[in-house]
Motif scaffolding. Structure first.
Motif, PDB file in Angstrom:
ATOM      1  N   LYS A   7      -0.215 -11.740  -4.911  1.00  0.00           N
ATOM      2  CA  LYS A   7      -1.673 -11.766  -4.935  1.00  0.00           C
ATOM      3  C   LYS A   7      -2.319 -11.597  -3.569  1.00  0.00           C
ATOM      4  CE  LYS A   7      -1.921 -14.562  -9.143  1.00  0.00           C
ATOM      5  NZ  LYS A   7      -2.420 -15.815  -9.768  1.00  0.00           N
ATOM      6  N   GLU A   8      -1.542 -11.722  -2.489  1.00  0.00           N
ATOM      7  CA  GLU A   8      -2.110 -11.440  -1.172  1.00  0.00           C
ATOM      8  C   GLU A   8      -2.465  -9.968  -1.051  1.00  0.00           C
ATOM      9  OE1 GLU A   8      -0.406 -13.828   2.368  1.00  0.00           O
ATOM     10  OE2 GLU A   8       1.275 -13.584   0.992  1.00  0.00           O
ATOM     11  N   ILE A   9      -1.706  -9.114  -1.747  1.00  0.00           N
ATOM     12  CA  ILE A   9      -1.896  -7.659  -1.680  1.00  0.00           C
ATOM     13  C   ILE A   9      -2.529  -7.123  -2.963  1.00  0.00           C
ATOM     14  CG2 ILE A   9      -0.733  -5.439  -1.448  1.00  0.00           C
ATOM     15  CD1 ILE A   9      -0.736  -7.130   1.114  1.00  0.00           C
ATOM     16  N   ASN A  10      -1.987  -7.481  -4.103  1.00  0.00           N
ATOM     17  CA  ASN A  10      -2.382  -6.879  -5.376  1.00  0.00           C
ATOM     18  C   ASN A  10      -3.550  -7.602  -6.036  1.00  0.00           C
ATOM     19  OD1 ASN A  10      -0.353  -4.812  -5.388  1.00  0.00           O
ATOM     20  ND2 ASN A  10       1.155  -6.393  -5.881  1.00  0.00           N
ATOM     21  N   THR A  11      -4.373  -6.826  -6.730  1.00  0.00           N
ATOM     22  CA  THR A  11      -5.520  -7.346  -7.476  1.00  0.00           C
ATOM     23  C   THR A  11      -5.507  -6.760  -8.883  1.00  0.00           C
ATOM     24  OG1 THR A  11      -7.054  -5.537  -6.951  1.00  0.00           O
ATOM     25  CG2 THR A  11      -6.840  -7.303  -5.306  1.00  0.00           C
ATOM     26  N   GLU A  12      -6.564  -7.055  -9.632  1.00  0.00           N
ATOM     27  CA  GLU A  12      -6.702  -6.452 -10.960  1.00  0.00           C
ATOM     28  C   GLU A  12      -7.119  -4.982 -10.892  1.00  0.00           C
ATOM     29  OE1 GLU A  12      -7.069 -10.846 -11.682  1.00  0.00           O
ATOM     30  OE2 GLU A  12      -7.657  -9.420 -10.134  1.00  0.00           O
ATOM     31  N   GLY A  13      -7.410  -4.492  -9.710  1.00  0.00           N
ATOM     32  CA  GLY A  13      -7.775  -3.084  -9.537  1.00  0.00           C
ATOM     33  C   GLY A  13      -6.560  -2.224  -9.282  1.00  0.00           C
ATOM     34  N   ARG A  14      -6.738  -1.207  -8.423  1.00  0.00           N
ATOM     35  CA  ARG A  14      -5.657  -0.280  -8.101  1.00  0.00           C
ATOM     36  C   ARG A  14      -5.187  -0.527  -6.666  1.00  0.00           C
ATOM     37  NH1 ARG A  14      -8.257   5.458  -8.766  1.00  0.00           N
ATOM     38  NH2 ARG A  14     -10.031   4.293  -7.892  1.00  0.00           N
ATOM     39  N   GLU A  15      -3.903  -0.832  -6.515  1.00  0.00           N
ATOM     40  CA  GLU A  15      -3.256  -0.829  -5.208  1.00  0.00           C
ATOM     41  C   GLU A  15      -2.193   0.257  -5.258  1.00  0.00           C
ATOM     42  OE1 GLU A  15      -5.835  -3.721  -5.093  1.00  0.00           O
ATOM     43  OE2 GLU A  15      -4.189  -4.011  -6.501  1.00  0.00           O
ATOM     44  N   THR A  16      -2.209   1.159  -4.303  1.00  0.00           N
ATOM     45  CA  THR A  16      -1.363   2.346  -4.409  1.00  0.00           C
ATOM     46  C   THR A  16      -1.153   2.972  -3.032  1.00  0.00           C
ATOM     47  OG1 THR A  16      -1.113   4.440  -5.599  1.00  0.00           O
ATOM     48  CG2 THR A  16      -3.356   3.838  -4.921  1.00  0.00           C
ATOM     49  N   PHE A  17      -0.325   3.998  -2.964  1.00  0.00           N
ATOM     50  CA  PHE A  17      -0.039   4.767  -1.748  1.00  0.00           C
ATOM     51  C   PHE A  17       0.328   3.879  -0.553  1.00  0.00           C
ATOM     52  CE2 PHE A  17      -2.668   7.682  -4.248  1.00  0.00           C
ATOM     53  CZ  PHE A  17      -1.905   8.856  -4.182  1.00  0.00           C
ATOM     54  N   PRO A  18       1.462   3.153  -0.640  1.00  0.00           N
ATOM     55  CA  PRO A  18       1.875   2.330   0.502  1.00  0.00           C
ATOM     56  C   PRO A  18       2.443   3.188   1.635  1.00  0.00           C
ATOM     57  CG  PRO A  18       3.552   2.273  -1.193  1.00  0.00           C
ATOM     58  CD  PRO A  18       2.389   3.040  -1.781  1.00  0.00           C
ATOM     59  N   PHE A  19       2.350   2.682   2.835  1.00  0.00           N
ATOM     60  CA  PHE A  19       2.997   3.269   4.010  1.00  0.00           C
ATOM     61  C   PHE A  19       3.352   2.120   4.949  1.00  0.00           C
ATOM     62  CE2 PHE A  19       2.357   4.422   8.525  1.00  0.00           C
ATOM     63  CZ  PHE A  19       3.457   5.262   8.690  1.00  0.00           C
ATOM     64  N   ILE A  20       4.576   2.130   5.493  1.00  0.00           N
ATOM     65  CA  ILE A  20       5.025   1.091   6.405  1.00  0.00           C
ATOM     66  C   ILE A  20       5.155   1.692   7.796  1.00  0.00           C
ATOM     67  CG2 ILE A  20       6.676  -0.760   6.797  1.00  0.00           C
ATOM     68  CD1 ILE A  20       5.351  -0.812   4.016  1.00  0.00           C
ATOM     69  N   SER A  21       4.408   1.154   8.743  1.00  0.00           N
ATOM     70  CA  SER A  21       4.433   1.677  10.102  1.00  0.00           C
ATOM     71  C   SER A  21       5.651   1.150  10.856  1.00  0.00           C
ATOM     72  CB  SER A  21       3.161   1.278  10.846  1.00  0.00           C
ATOM     73  OG  SER A  21       3.199  -0.101  11.179  1.00  0.00           O
ATOM     74  N   ALA A  22       5.927   1.749  12.020  1.00  0.00           N
ATOM     75  CA  ALA A  22       7.033   1.295  12.860  1.00  0.00           C
ATOM     76  C   ALA A  22       6.804  -0.123  13.356  1.00  0.00           C
ATOM     77  CB  ALA A  22       7.212   2.256  14.030  1.00  0.00           C
ATOM     78  N   ASP A  23       5.545  -0.576  13.343  1.00  0.00           N
ATOM     79  CA  ASP A  23       5.211  -1.949  13.748  1.00  0.00           C
ATOM     80  C   ASP A  23       5.316  -2.931  12.593  1.00  0.00           C
ATOM     81  OD1 ASP A  23       4.681  -1.076  16.309  1.00  0.00           O
ATOM     82  OD2 ASP A  23       2.558  -0.746  15.920  1.00  0.00           O
ATOM     83  N   ASN A  24       5.924  -2.470  11.482  1.00  0.00           N
ATOM     84  CA  ASN A  24       6.115  -3.307  10.292  1.00  0.00           C
ATOM     85  C   ASN A  24       4.788  -3.766   9.694  1.00  0.00           C
ATOM     86  OD1 ASN A  24       8.183  -4.191   8.542  1.00  0.00           O
ATOM     87  ND2 ASN A  24       7.934  -6.291   9.241  1.00  0.00           N
ATOM     88  N   GLU A  25       3.843  -2.843   9.651  1.00  0.00           N
ATOM     89  CA  GLU A  25       2.557  -3.093   9.007  1.00  0.00           C
ATOM     90  C   GLU A  25       2.489  -2.303   7.706  1.00  0.00           C
ATOM     91  OE1 GLU A  25      -0.582  -3.880  12.606  1.00  0.00           O
ATOM     92  OE2 GLU A  25       0.082  -1.818  12.276  1.00  0.00           O
ATOM     93  N   LEU A  26       1.973  -2.947   6.675  1.00  0.00           N
ATOM     94  CA  LEU A  26       1.786  -2.296   5.384  1.00  0.00           C
ATOM     95  C   LEU A  26       0.378  -1.730   5.303  1.00  0.00           C
ATOM     96  CD1 LEU A  26       2.387  -1.674   2.357  1.00  0.00           C
ATOM     97  CD2 LEU A  26       1.642  -4.014   1.854  1.00  0.00           C
ATOM     98  N   TYR A  27       0.282  -0.405   5.231  1.00  0.00           N
ATOM     99  CA  TYR A  27      -0.988   0.256   4.948  1.00  0.00           C
ATOM    100  C   TYR A  27      -0.979   0.650   3.472  1.00  0.00           C
ATOM    101  CZ  TYR A  27      -1.905   0.728   9.970  1.00  0.00           C
ATOM    102  OH  TYR A  27      -2.150   0.483  11.297  1.00  0.00           O
ATOM    103  N   PHE A  28      -2.099   0.502   2.801  1.00  0.00           N
ATOM    104  CA  PHE A  28      -2.157   0.863   1.390  1.00  0.00           C
ATOM    105  C   PHE A  28      -3.599   1.149   0.996  1.00  0.00           C
ATOM    106  CE2 PHE A  28      -2.833  -3.652   1.661  1.00  0.00           C
ATOM    107  CZ  PHE A  28      -3.735  -3.975   0.659  1.00  0.00           C
ATOM    108  N   ALA A  29      -3.756   1.802  -0.147  1.00  0.00           N
ATOM    109  CA  ALA A  29      -5.088   2.091  -0.677  1.00  0.00           C
ATOM    110  C   ALA A  29      -5.393   1.123  -1.805  1.00  0.00           C
ATOM    111  CB  ALA A  29      -5.170   3.531  -1.173  1.00  0.00           C
TER     112      ALA A  29
END
Length: 646
Positions: free
Chosen positions: A330-352
């Motif tokens: 639940k820190e990341i996902n909601t009842e909406g749309r979470e999609t298109f993940p990308f993990i950077s070299a700094d271990n950061e999660l980018y997502f739409a």
């Protein structure tokens, strides 16, 4: 009379034919809508609507159809018609209408819709996030302006999206038609199915002419969103449920999305296999690899999904097998749309996401990965990467700050377009917390004062000593709450709480210390002399709160300075509760204070005490008398009476 009757009969016949025609048209459009042929459904619905026909269900589907193909301005038009007919809609329509309103810049009305959504949604995470972040536009503004954005110069008039680095090349999905006369069309958007294309990233940043990626990978259905291992020999990618010329469908006869793996051998891609956690009954798409390539991230609507699509991770074992998919929570996902993940070299999660507070449609968000299912605060990356439309498929080389993302924003060349960017500064918001410690009476700066910084969990972060000018400084994190404690010989310890701004800069917190040396004698109440507020007990509780224990440290310091001093601890309550209850409560509080002092080195034979309940009120607030909270608080007090000092 016959002519009049004939006239009315003709009118009724025409109306009946019109009604029949409208019903037949709506039935036909509904079938297209249910088969996800949104473009065709829209054409039929709008033809009927433009003749003046109004229907609540039709307006719902029209708004939804545009929403699902990411044309939010048109979705706003039909959701407006829907709410004009009937304001009482299901909560989801308030949320979608708010997103559509943002797409045309109508944020005030969008806020009103979100307020209604919040009222109608019991446990929806999106409602909780909105309620918690009502100043989200200010936070987004603070995060904005960090990127230089420009067209990637590889776009067509069709849909181009979802890029990935492969050596010095960019691989992306496109619906451009470079084939023969005939082409398969994806009914959802009435565009060609997407294939993978590749473009060289040249030394000066110029992009080479896009070419089809590989015949072994591209099929007659969708291919998209590839990700490559660092050695460039393995690729994970998204494709419709289609392998070795066989297509799979779910129970509704829909061909869903799956993840596939391909191997590069002798400069040829092959050995295409599907991943074991795919299914014919749900979609799995948009892969991303962790920096150590031991974890694969993806989007899915598999069982256990919180919303329309969630982000998951799965372990890649040393033998090439896979663990069980894990929902990112639940820190990341909601009842909406979470999609298109990308993990950077700094271990950061980018997502739409369109579930976290954003500017409209899908926005790009980022969160530092702490563990498999634990993340730092989710932050909107801000404009100009994010806009009022859909923004997604974020990709970045963290060393150079160069990257790409996809958007269907106004001014683009096609349906979706790929944009490139250069990150000018990091998202990390830094603040400097500083101040000067002074004497409360004289204003003199107090050097060599010990200053301690505590986080919101009252954990010690750092301790320093002030310089000769009484100044202290701490590096702190934007938006966090801290406590600053100042301690100096012969002065009362002082502690204050401070909330740091969400914008990078400097926060000032001066502290003024009161001298500890005061006239004390037998009968003196140290609580009054040392200005100890009654804050170290919760209501109706008798244990000393961690954050308020330093008040008792003042008494401790005096008793340490006068090793023969004896104290009688007297605890009092207000009159709200029974006399018996208050006696017992106050007695427990007196004993807790004594126990704390003993634990911190004071001999038990120097301490006495008991509770007096409500028997010694200092004002008129006895049983049955109406008093203010402030008046009652005056009666809730602890006294530390000196009974011997020699």
């Amino acid at each position: 009379m016959k002519m009049k009757t004939l006239f009315y009969s003709t009118i009724f016949s025409i109306l009946a034919l019109q009604s029949y025609g409208q019903k037949a048209g709506i039935d036909a459009a509904n079938k297209k809508y249910e088969r996800y042929a949104y473009i065709d459904a829209i054409a039929t619905y709008e033809r009927i609507a433009n003749k003046g026909y109004k229907n609540e269900s039709m307006f719902q589907k029209l708004g939804n159809a545009y929403y699902f193909i990411a044309d939010l301005p048109q979705a706003e038009k039909w959701y407006s018609e829907l709410f004009a007919m009937n304001q009482n809609q299901e909560p989801e329509y308030y949320y979608r209408y708010a997103q559509a309103l943002k797409s045309i810049g109508n944020y005030p009305k969008a806020e009103k819709m979100l307020e209604e959504f919040n009222k109608k949604s019991d446990n929806d995470l999106r409602a909780k996030l909105y309620d918690k972040n009502k100043n989200y536009l200010e936070k987004i503004k603070a995060n904005s302006g960090r990127f230089d954005v420009s067209d990637a110069n590889i776009n067509s008039i069709y849909s181009d999206y979802g890029s990935s680095f492969w050596d010095n090349k960019l691989v992306f999905a496109s619906a451009r038609d470079t084939g023969g006369v005939s082409k398969k069309v994806f009914k959802w958007t009435n565009q060609s199915f997407t294939d993978l294309y590749v473009s060289e990233i040249k030394a000066g940043g110029e992009m080479g002419k896009p070419e089809r990626f590989n015949k072994k990978i591209n099929s007659k259905f969708h291919e998209s969103t590839p990700v490559f291992t660092k050695d460039g020999q393995t690729m994970y990618f998204t494709r419709n449920n289609y392998l070795e010329h066989k297509k799979g469908k779910d129970t509704k006869q829909v061909i869903l999305l799956k993840l596939y793996k391909a191997i590069l051998k002798d400069n040829k891609w092959g050995n295409v296999t599907e991943l074991p956690f795919n299914s014919n009954n749900y979609s799995v798409a948009h892969p991303a690899l962790s920096p150590d390539e031991k974890t694969l991230y993806f989007a899915s609507d598999m069982p256990g999904t919180l919303g329309q699509s969630d982000l998951f991770s799965v372990a890649i074992n040393n033998d090439g097998s896979y663990g069980a998919p894990v929902n990112l929570g639940k820190e990341i996902n909601t009842e909406g749309r979470e999609t298109f993940p990308f993990i950077s070299a700094d271990n950061e999660l980018y997502f739409a996401s369109d579930g976290h507070p954003g500017l409209g449609g899908l926005d790009v968000f980022v969160a530092k990965i702490k563990s498999a299912t634990s993340f730092d605060e989710v932050q909107n990356v801000g404009a100009p990467v994010n806009s009022a439309q859909d923004d997604f498929a974020f990709l970045m080389d963290t060393k150079s700050g160069n990257g790409f993302f996809t958007s269907n924003r106004t001014g683009g060349k096609g349906y979706d377009d790929i944009y490139r960017f250069l990150e000018r500064r990091k998202l990390t918001c830094e603040q400097l917390l500083s101040g000067v410690i002074t004497d409360q009476e004289t204003g003199e700066a107090l050097g060599e004062t010990t200053v301690s910084l505590f986080n919101d969990q009252l954990e010690l972060v750092a301790t320093i000593r002030t310089n000769s000018g009484g100044k202290y400084e701490f590096d702190v994190t934007c938006g966090k709450t801290y406590s600053v404690r100042a301690e100096k010989d012969k002065y009362e310890t002082k502690e204050e709480k401070i909330v740091i701004s969400t914008i990078a800069g400097k926060t000032e917190l001066p502290l003024h210390l009161e001298k500890r040396i005061k006239l004390i004698e037998v009968g003196t109440d140290l609580a009054k002399t040392l200005n100890i507020p009654v804050i170290y007990f919760d209501l109706d509780k008798s244990f000393i709160r961690k954050e308020a224990a330093f008040e008792l440290e003042k008494v401790l310091a005096v008793m340490q300075e006068y090793p023969k001093m004896k104290i009688d601890v007297r605890s009092h309550t207000d009159s709200r509760q029974t006399a018996k209850y208050n006696i017992a409560l106050s007695d427990r509080r007196a004993k807790s204070s004594i126990a704390w002092l003993i634990k911190n080195g004071i001999s038990p034979d120097r301490l006495t005490g008991k509770g007096y309940g409500e028997s010694q009120l200092v004002n008129r607030c006895s049983d049955g008398v109406k008093c203010s909270e402030k008046e009652h608080q005056a009666n809730r007090r602890s006294e530390f009476i000196i009974i011997s000092i020699d």
